[in-house]
Scaffold this motif. Structure first.
Motif, PDB file in Angstrom:
ATOM      1  N   UNK A 126       0.801  -1.213   0.000  1.00 43.45           N
ATOM      2  CA  UNK A 126       0.000   0.000   0.000  1.00 43.45           C
ATOM      3  C   UNK A 126       0.834   1.262   0.000  1.00 43.45           C
ATOM      4  N   UNK A 127       2.041   1.210   0.545  1.00 44.55           N
ATOM      5  CA  UNK A 127       2.896   2.385   0.558  1.00 44.55           C
ATOM      6  C   UNK A 127       4.260   2.110  -0.019  1.00 44.55           C
ATOM      7  N   UNK A 128       4.493   0.908  -0.482  1.00 42.39           N
ATOM      8  CA  UNK A 128       5.793   0.558  -1.028  1.00 42.39           C
ATOM      9  C   UNK A 128       5.790  -0.866  -1.540  1.00 42.39           C
ATOM     10  N   UNK A 129       6.982  -1.378  -1.751  1.00 41.50           N
ATOM     11  CA  UNK A 129       7.163  -2.751  -2.213  1.00 41.50           C
ATOM     12  C   UNK A 129       7.973  -3.474  -1.154  1.00 41.50           C
ATOM     13  N   UNK A 130       7.473  -4.609  -0.733  1.00 44.55           N
ATOM     14  CA  UNK A 130       8.115  -5.332   0.341  1.00 44.55           C
ATOM     15  C   UNK A 130       8.805  -6.602  -0.117  1.00 44.55           C
TER      16      UNK A 130
ATOM     17  N   UNK B  20       9.283  -6.579 -12.049  1.00 49.14           N
ATOM     18  CA  UNK B  20       8.624  -5.490 -12.759  1.00 49.14           C
ATOM     19  C   UNK B  20       7.172  -5.408 -12.302  1.00 49.14           C
ATOM     20  N   UNK B  21       6.581  -4.210 -12.428  1.00 49.08           N
ATOM     21  CA  UNK B  21       5.220  -4.012 -11.940  1.00 49.08           C
ATOM     22  C   UNK B  21       4.592  -2.831 -12.658  1.00 49.08           C
ATOM     23  N   UNK B  22       3.275  -2.727 -12.535  1.00 48.46           N
ATOM     24  CA  UNK B  22       2.517  -1.626 -13.120  1.00 48.46           C
ATOM     25  C   UNK B  22       2.285  -0.567 -12.050  1.00 48.46           C
ATOM     26  N   UNK B  23       2.432   0.699 -12.449  1.00 49.71           N
ATOM     27  CA  UNK B  23       2.156   1.822 -11.559  1.00 49.71           C
ATOM     28  C   UNK B  23       1.033   2.641 -12.175  1.00 49.71           C
ATOM     29  N   UNK B  24      -0.083   2.758 -11.477  1.00 46.81           N
ATOM     30  CA  UNK B  24      -1.175   3.638 -11.897  1.00 46.81           C
ATOM     31  C   UNK B  24      -1.455   4.626 -10.792  1.00 46.81           C
ATOM     32  N   UNK B  25      -1.723   5.868 -11.176  1.00 44.46           N
ATOM     33  CA  UNK B  25      -2.008   6.893 -10.182  1.00 44.46           C
ATOM     34  C   UNK B  25      -3.335   6.658  -9.518  1.00 44.46           C
ATOM     35  N   UNK B  26      -3.497   7.236  -8.342  1.00 47.95           N
ATOM     36  CA  UNK B  26      -4.754   7.112  -7.615  1.00 47.95           C
ATOM     37  C   UNK B  26      -5.852   7.810  -8.395  1.00 47.95           C
ATOM     38  N   UNK B  27      -6.982   7.132  -8.582  1.00 44.64           N
ATOM     39  CA  UNK B  27      -8.067   7.668  -9.392  1.00 44.64           C
ATOM     40  C   UNK B  27      -9.132   8.309  -8.525  1.00 44.64           C
ATOM     41  N   UNK B  28      -9.743   9.382  -9.037  1.00 42.28           N
ATOM     42  CA  UNK B  28     -10.863  10.017  -8.349  1.00 42.28           C
ATOM     43  C   UNK B  28     -12.184   9.551  -8.931  1.00 42.28           C
TER      44      UNK B  28
ATOM     45  N   UNK C  37       8.910   5.699  -5.555  1.00 42.23           N
ATOM     46  CA  UNK C  37       7.502   5.491  -5.887  1.00 42.23           C
ATOM     47  C   UNK C  37       6.727   6.791  -5.688  1.00 42.23           C
ATOM     48  N   UNK C  38       5.923   7.207  -6.665  1.00 41.32           N
ATOM     49  CA  UNK C  38       5.094   8.406  -6.476  1.00 41.32           C
ATOM     50  C   UNK C  38       4.067   8.176  -5.374  1.00 41.32           C
ATOM     51  N   UNK C  39       3.796   9.193  -4.580  1.00 39.73           N
ATOM     52  CA  UNK C  39       2.814   9.088  -3.507  1.00 39.73           C
ATOM     53  C   UNK C  39       1.430   8.834  -4.087  1.00 39.73           C
ATOM     54  N   UNK C  40       0.682   7.970  -3.434  1.00 39.34           N
ATOM     55  CA  UNK C  40      -0.686   7.713  -3.863  1.00 39.34           C
ATOM     56  C   UNK C  40      -0.821   6.785  -5.049  1.00 39.34           C
ATOM     57  N   UNK C  41       0.256   6.211  -5.522  1.00 39.57           N
ATOM     58  CA  UNK C  41       0.174   5.336  -6.694  1.00 39.57           C
ATOM     59  C   UNK C  41      -0.352   3.961  -6.302  1.00 39.57           C
TER      60      UNK C  41
END
Length: 593
Positions: free
Chosen positions: A281-285, A318-326, A300-304
């Motif tokens: 939720x806040x990083x990669x473990x 490797x992983x997908x990063x999507x921004x937090x959606x409203x 990592x961008x905040x809220x991603x």
């Protein structure tokens, strides 16, 4: 049979001798009447064969691909269309629905037949009311039953050892040749558990070592030969999230030291370095086999939102990063937070995000679709690059989007290229799979698509029935790709095959009716196997379908997703509806290929 069940059905389409084109044979008005079962019948099981008598009307003979409206009888149960076809006979199964939990249905059912021609109803029968009564629809084996010596198609159900009211949530072919599964509530505190079933059907559920009230997530086999899983905190007892490990003998240990407060552990994946990795939720473990947890967030961008973790042969994750959606109801077009891209993390924890080359406002990896707002997966292609779906931004909560979808490729160095030539605007793209021909294949775009490693897209649709939904693609033992077809109307669904050259064939004889609800996998016997409601079927590479069923299986809710066990058998879950309306597991099933 409990009151909390939902009607499912099977279809037996019987060719009927006919003349004309569904027209009345005299000037009299056509009529339709249910002659069996009789009104007020009480059924000892959930299966009933409905027979209809027609007057002044002749059905057109034909297979399950017969177009609607050329002379059909449509069968309704409690006002819902269940079967439609050129036959005056249908077999219905009145029982729990494997794929629609939390649905109420009574024990009493109203059956009705409607005569249809040229797409319009011309006559309907009076309703016939029947009822079912069975306290426990599944008949289980209470002693071990080895699979050796059993003939193909033999179905066995096992339930001894499953806790009352507990829901098994998926099967994993794990260490020791056994199958493992996470369990829902196993005690009064709602504590989850981890279950194990041996090839002969001996079930054991383990929960000692789990915090009271905690839940168990998806299981994965670790590099150390143990089974690992996320541990979800209880809702009212103050427990924290963690990562669990269970040995083949059933000893559970939960690790949480090193996790940030309030974090939630996502699904675990095996990394290239002998450890397991996860999002929190806040990083990669990262967790070592001995339980040492380290969380990385720098870069990592905040809220991603992270997902789609994939290990590459190069040794990175490797992983997908999507921004937090409203995205919200009636809120207009959504806005995306920062950080859209594809991410890479090295075994030492160095994170790099790549976004150059991705269209602005799009969503990588399949994106946030509807209410299931999770990034989609990455696929290692035959060329050693990673491939993914690029979806236009949704314009509503239901995931409606505009624009042309794309297929993306990223090299080990992070160079991104997207391809769209050959795809239609507004078309969706389903799962990407590696084909047997060195290309990638996908469903959607108006048919079934192929993309070469150089990005050339070709979509094939000739031979596909109109208005059919295409399910997941599966590589068959014959070198073709196979898929399920889901009808949008009353016409039977089926199974399709496409060769690497693009030739499509559809096979629809069998139990399919209206829509396909099950799974399709390549079996260990050189055939493909599927589950669809209350039956399990086999289809040969030439398209011959054989259906296997049992009264206990259909009455117990049908077969769930098929999994190949170490013994070469196919295994599945059989759900049942409890008094609170939730899906509970009534049995674990096995069929001999």
């Amino acid at each position: 049979m409990t009151g909390l069940i939902r009607t499912v059905f099977l279809v037996t389409l019987l060719a009927t001798a006919a003349a004309g084109c569904g027209a009345a044979t005299t000037g009299a008005k056509p009529t339709v009447r249910i002659v069996s079962p009789v009104n007020g019948a009480k059924l000892s099981s959930g299966r009933v064969t409905v027979h209809v008598a027609l007057s002044n009307f002749v059905l057109v003979p034909g297979g399950s691909g017969q177009k609607a409206g050329t002379g059909q009888v449509w069968f309704y149960v409690n006002g819902q269309l269940k079967v439609g076809g050129p036959s005056a006979t249908a077999t219905l199964v009145l029982g729990p629905d494997t794929y629609a939990p939390n649905t109420y249905a009574p024990d009493t059912y109203s059956l009705k037949a409607v005569l249809v021609t040229n797409g319009k109803p011309v006559a309907s029968s009076a309703p016939v009311v029947v009822s079912t009564s069975s306290s426990n629809p599944v008949s289980c084996a209470h002693t071990p039953q080895p699979s050796t010596g059993l003939k193909a198609g033999t179905i066995s159900l096992f339930c001894k050892g499953l806790p009352d009211g507990g829901a098994a949530l998926g099967l994993l072919a794990g260490p020791g040749g056994d199958l493992w599964f996470p369990m829902g509530s196993t005690d009064a505190n709602g504590t989850g558990g981890v279950g194990r079933i041996t090839p002969s059907g001996v079930i054991t559920v383990f929960s000692q070592g789990l915090p009271a009230g905690s839940g168990v997530g998806t299981l994965v086999t670790g590099p150390d030969g143990n089974v690992w899983f996320p541990v979800f905190p209880g809702t009212s007892n103050g427990t924290s999230a963690g990562i669990g490990r269970i040995t083949p003998s059933g000893a559970i240990t939960v690790f949480s030291r090193g996790l940030p407060a309030g974090s939630g552990v996502g699904n675990l994946v095996k990394g290239p370095d002998g450890n397991l990795w996860f999002s929190d939720g806040g990083g990669i473990g990262r967790i070592t086999p001995s339980g040492v947890i380290t969380v990385f967030s720098h870069g990592l961008p905040a809220g991603s939102t992270l997902g789609g973790f994939t290990t590459r042969p190069s040794g990175n994750l490797w992983f997908v990063v999507n921004g937090e959606s409203t995205l919200a109801p009636h809120a207009g077009p959504p806005s995306l937070g920062p950080g859209l891209g594809i991410g890479r993390i090295t075994p030492s924890g160095t994170i790099t995000i790549f976004s150059h080359g991705l269209p602005a406002g799009s969503l990588a990896g399949g994106g946030l679709t509807g209410r299931n707002q999770q990034p989609g997966p990455l696929l290692v292609g035959p060329d050693g690059n990673l491939w993914f779906i690029v979806t236009p931004t949704p314009t509503s909560l239901e995931g409606a989007s505009q624009g042309t979808p794309r297929i993306g490729r990223i090299t080990p160095s992070g160079a991104i290229t997207v391809f769209s030539h050959g795809l239609s605007p507004g078309s969706g793209i389903g799962n990407l799979v590696k084909g047997p021909d060195g290309n990638l294949w996908f469903s959607g775009g108006g048919g079934i698509g192929r993309i070469t490693p150089s990005g050339v897209i070709t979509v094939f649709s000739h031979g596909l029935p109109a208005d059919e939904g295409i399910g997941r693609l599966t590589v068959g033992p014959d070198g073709s790709l196979w898929f399920t077809l889901t009808s949008s109307g009353a016409i039977a669904a089926g199974i399709g095959r496409i060769t690497p050259a693009g030739a499509i064939a559809v096979f629809s004889q069998g139990p399919f009716a209206g829509y396909f609800r099950g799974s399709l996998i390549a079996g260990p016997d050189g055939n493909l196997w599927f589950s669809d409601g209350g039956e399990i079927g086999r289809i040969t590479p030439t398209g011959t379908i054989t259906v296997f069923n049992s009264q206990a299986l259909t009455a117990g809710g049908g077969a769930g997703r098929l999994v190949t066990g170490s013994d070469g058998s196919l295994w599945f879950l059989v759900p049942h509806r409890s008094g609170c309306g939730l899906a509970t597991t009534n049995a674990i099933g096995r069929i001999i290929p």
